[in-house]
Scaffold this motif. Sequence first.
Motif, PDB file in Angstrom:
ATOM      1  N   HIS A 163       0.919  -1.333  -0.209  1.00  0.00           N
ATOM      2  CA  HIS A 163       0.144   0.172  -0.029  1.00  0.00           C
ATOM      3  C   HIS A 163       0.785   1.127   0.129  1.00  0.00           C
ATOM      4  O   HIS A 163       0.471   2.256  -0.683  1.00  0.00           O
ATOM      5  CB  HIS A 163      -0.896   0.043   1.093  1.00  0.00           C
ATOM      6  CG  HIS A 163      -2.069  -1.246   1.278  1.00  0.00           C
ATOM      7  ND1 HIS A 163      -2.529  -1.558   0.045  1.00  0.00           N
ATOM      8  CD2 HIS A 163      -2.598  -1.687   2.071  1.00  0.00           C
ATOM      9  CE1 HIS A 163      -3.461  -2.555   0.382  1.00  0.00           C
ATOM     10  NE2 HIS A 163      -3.491  -2.661   1.718  1.00  0.00           N
ATOM     11  N   TRP A 164       2.051   1.149   0.832  1.00  0.00           N
ATOM     12  CA  TRP A 164       2.913   2.341   0.804  1.00  0.00           C
ATOM     13  C   TRP A 164       3.350   2.392  -0.492  1.00  0.00           C
ATOM     14  O   TRP A 164       3.903   3.595  -1.150  1.00  0.00           O
ATOM     15  CB  TRP A 164       4.001   2.169   1.716  1.00  0.00           C
ATOM     16  CG  TRP A 164       3.583   2.365   3.209  1.00  0.00           C
ATOM     17  CD1 TRP A 164       3.506   1.239   4.120  1.00  0.00           C
ATOM     18  CD2 TRP A 164       2.902   3.688   3.903  1.00  0.00           C
ATOM     19  NE1 TRP A 164       2.918   1.925   5.330  1.00  0.00           N
ATOM     20  CE2 TRP A 164       2.844   3.272   5.162  1.00  0.00           C
ATOM     21  CE3 TRP A 164       3.072   4.909   3.259  1.00  0.00           C
ATOM     22  CZ2 TRP A 164       2.422   4.402   6.217  1.00  0.00           C
ATOM     23  CZ3 TRP A 164       2.836   5.853   4.197  1.00  0.00           C
ATOM     24  CH2 TRP A 164       2.483   5.634   5.706  1.00  0.00           C
TER      25      TRP A 164
ATOM     26  N   LEU B 229       0.456   4.058  -3.153  1.00  0.00           N
ATOM     27  CA  LEU B 229      -0.059   5.411  -3.195  1.00  0.00           C
ATOM     28  C   LEU B 229       0.920   6.481  -2.977  1.00  0.00           C
ATOM     29  O   LEU B 229       1.649   6.637  -1.976  1.00  0.00           O
ATOM     30  CB  LEU B 229      -1.036   5.348  -2.079  1.00  0.00           C
ATOM     31  CG  LEU B 229      -2.395   4.402  -2.056  1.00  0.00           C
ATOM     32  CD1 LEU B 229      -2.835   4.284  -0.635  1.00  0.00           C
ATOM     33  CD2 LEU B 229      -3.149   5.031  -2.962  1.00  0.00           C
ATOM     34  N   THR B 230       1.427   7.155  -3.934  1.00  0.00           N
ATOM     35  CA  THR B 230       2.357   8.349  -4.329  1.00  0.00           C
ATOM     36  C   THR B 230       3.422   8.139  -3.269  1.00  0.00           C
ATOM     37  O   THR B 230       4.020   8.736  -2.318  1.00  0.00           O
ATOM     38  CB  THR B 230       1.427   9.600  -3.676  1.00  0.00           C
ATOM     39  OG1 THR B 230       1.147   9.530  -2.233  1.00  0.00           O
ATOM     40  CG2 THR B 230       0.347   9.881  -4.520  1.00  0.00           C
TER      41      THR B 230
ATOM     42  N   VAL C 147       5.938  10.948  -2.458  1.00  0.00           N
ATOM     43  CA  VAL C 147       5.718  11.704  -1.243  1.00  0.00           C
ATOM     44  C   VAL C 147       6.009  11.033   0.213  1.00  0.00           C
ATOM     45  O   VAL C 147       5.478  10.069   0.857  1.00  0.00           O
ATOM     46  CB  VAL C 147       4.178  12.262  -1.106  1.00  0.00           C
ATOM     47  CG1 VAL C 147       3.899  13.169   0.153  1.00  0.00           C
ATOM     48  CG2 VAL C 147       3.627  12.686  -2.259  1.00  0.00           C
TER      49      VAL C 147
ATOM     50  N   GLY D 250       1.873  16.797   1.895  1.00  0.00           N
ATOM     51  CA  GLY D 250       1.020  15.794   1.435  1.00  0.00           C
ATOM     52  C   GLY D 250       1.292  14.636   2.119  1.00  0.00           C
ATOM     53  O   GLY D 250       0.344  13.366   1.819  1.00  0.00           O
ATOM     54  N   PHE D 251       2.116  14.333   2.814  1.00  0.00           N
ATOM     55  CA  PHE D 251       2.567  12.938   3.368  1.00  0.00           C
ATOM     56  C   PHE D 251       1.172  12.861   4.313  1.00  0.00           C
ATOM     57  O   PHE D 251       1.068  11.554   4.406  1.00  0.00           O
ATOM     58  CB  PHE D 251       3.664  12.881   4.237  1.00  0.00           C
ATOM     59  CG  PHE D 251       4.145  11.537   4.626  1.00  0.00           C
ATOM     60  CD1 PHE D 251       4.362  10.499   3.796  1.00  0.00           C
ATOM     61  CD2 PHE D 251       3.819  11.222   6.080  1.00  0.00           C
ATOM     62  CE1 PHE D 251       4.604   9.111   4.347  1.00  0.00           C
ATOM     63  CE2 PHE D 251       4.159   9.982   6.578  1.00  0.00           C
ATOM     64  CZ  PHE D 251       4.608   8.967   5.562  1.00  0.00           C
TER      65      PHE D 251
ATOM     66  N   ARG E  97      -1.947  13.140   3.880  1.00  0.00           N
ATOM     67  CA  ARG E  97      -2.942  12.601   3.198  1.00  0.00           C
ATOM     68  C   ARG E  97      -2.582  11.271   3.082  1.00  0.00           C
ATOM     69  O   ARG E  97      -3.388  10.461   2.737  1.00  0.00           O
ATOM     70  CB  ARG E  97      -3.194  13.659   2.155  1.00  0.00           C
ATOM     71  CG  ARG E  97      -4.040  14.693   2.511  1.00  0.00           C
ATOM     72  CD  ARG E  97      -4.242  15.445   1.278  1.00  0.00           C
ATOM     73  NE  ARG E  97      -3.363  15.987   0.565  1.00  0.00           N
ATOM     74  CZ  ARG E  97      -2.590  17.252   0.900  1.00  0.00           C
ATOM     75  NH1 ARG E  97      -3.081  17.950   1.873  1.00  0.00           N
ATOM     76  NH2 ARG E  97      -1.636  17.372  -0.086  1.00  0.00           N
ATOM     77  N   ARG E  98      -1.115  11.054   2.375  1.00  0.00           N
ATOM     78  CA  ARG E  98      -0.876   9.816   1.944  1.00  0.00           C
ATOM     79  C   ARG E  98      -0.918   8.717   3.000  1.00  0.00           C
ATOM     80  O   ARG E  98      -1.498   7.602   2.641  1.00  0.00           O
ATOM     81  CB  ARG E  98       0.671   9.847   1.294  1.00  0.00           C
ATOM     82  CG  ARG E  98       1.190   8.494   1.027  1.00  0.00           C
ATOM     83  CD  ARG E  98       2.626   8.496   0.511  1.00  0.00           C
ATOM     84  NE  ARG E  98       3.352   7.161   0.195  1.00  0.00           N
ATOM     85  CZ  ARG E  98       4.496   6.770   0.466  1.00  0.00           C
ATOM     86  NH1 ARG E  98       5.211   7.635   1.049  1.00  0.00           N
ATOM     87  NH2 ARG E  98       4.772   5.754   0.285  1.00  0.00           N
TER      88      ARG E  98
ATOM     89  N   ALA F 147      -4.516   7.709   3.662  1.00  0.00           N
ATOM     90  CA  ALA F 147      -5.073   6.863   2.484  1.00  0.00           C
ATOM     91  C   ALA F 147      -4.481   5.563   2.807  1.00  0.00           C
ATOM     92  O   ALA F 147      -5.203   4.430   2.654  1.00  0.00           O
ATOM     93  CB  ALA F 147      -4.578   7.460   1.180  1.00  0.00           C
ATOM     94  N   VAL F 148      -3.247   5.162   2.982  1.00  0.00           N
ATOM     95  CA  VAL F 148      -2.810   4.062   3.231  1.00  0.00           C
ATOM     96  C   VAL F 148      -3.316   3.220   4.538  1.00  0.00           C
ATOM     97  O   VAL F 148      -3.816   2.028   4.175  1.00  0.00           O
ATOM     98  CB  VAL F 148      -1.151   4.016   3.533  1.00  0.00           C
ATOM     99  CG1 VAL F 148      -0.617   2.490   3.940  1.00  0.00           C
ATOM    100  CG2 VAL F 148      -0.534   4.512   2.084  1.00  0.00           C
TER     101      VAL F 148
END
Length: 185
Positions: A96-97, A100-101, A104, A110-111, A113-114, A117-118
């Motif tokens: 997952h890491w 998803l982006t 970042v 933005g981390f 948010r990342r 999301a993860v």
Amino acid sequence: GDQAASSSSDSESSSLKPRRRRKNKEELKKSKSKKDLKRKRTVGAEELEGALFGSDSEELSGEESVDEEQTVGAEVWADLGDVNETALEDGYPVQHWEELTPEVLPGLEGFNRRATAVMIKAQVGQGQLQVTFDEKAACPPLQPHQEAVSFLMHPKSPISRLLVDHPTGSGKTREMIKVLDNYFF
């Protein structure tokens, strides 16, 4: 007139200073015996320390040298045998890491948010808050906020530091035990 005023103020200031009284012979003997007694107590404490911690305790100053970190030799690695990556698999969703982006990184905009999301994708912290205590369990189950900390502080996570700020009684010690389990399972 001015000299008289200044000399009277000088005499007033000198009279305000406390004078030290000289000790008589009896008071001097008492103070010497107190010093000797204090010295004897110190010697007694050192002897007691030697009895408790061994005779080399006198050589230690309280600032003992820290052992140098030693490198692991080939014989130690041979003794450990082959370290198999599948044996180290603990079910952590590292993919997952990576999905998803991955560009970042922690500390960049933005981390957060990342990471959120993860955690959503991995279904971390999605369970219900446990309000009953299982007395038969060796360790209580993790609460959702503890799961989040445990997930983020994992050896396979890109996060290497995390500030945990919870109120008293929220389970900081329990979640730190789980974090340590992540590294030493």
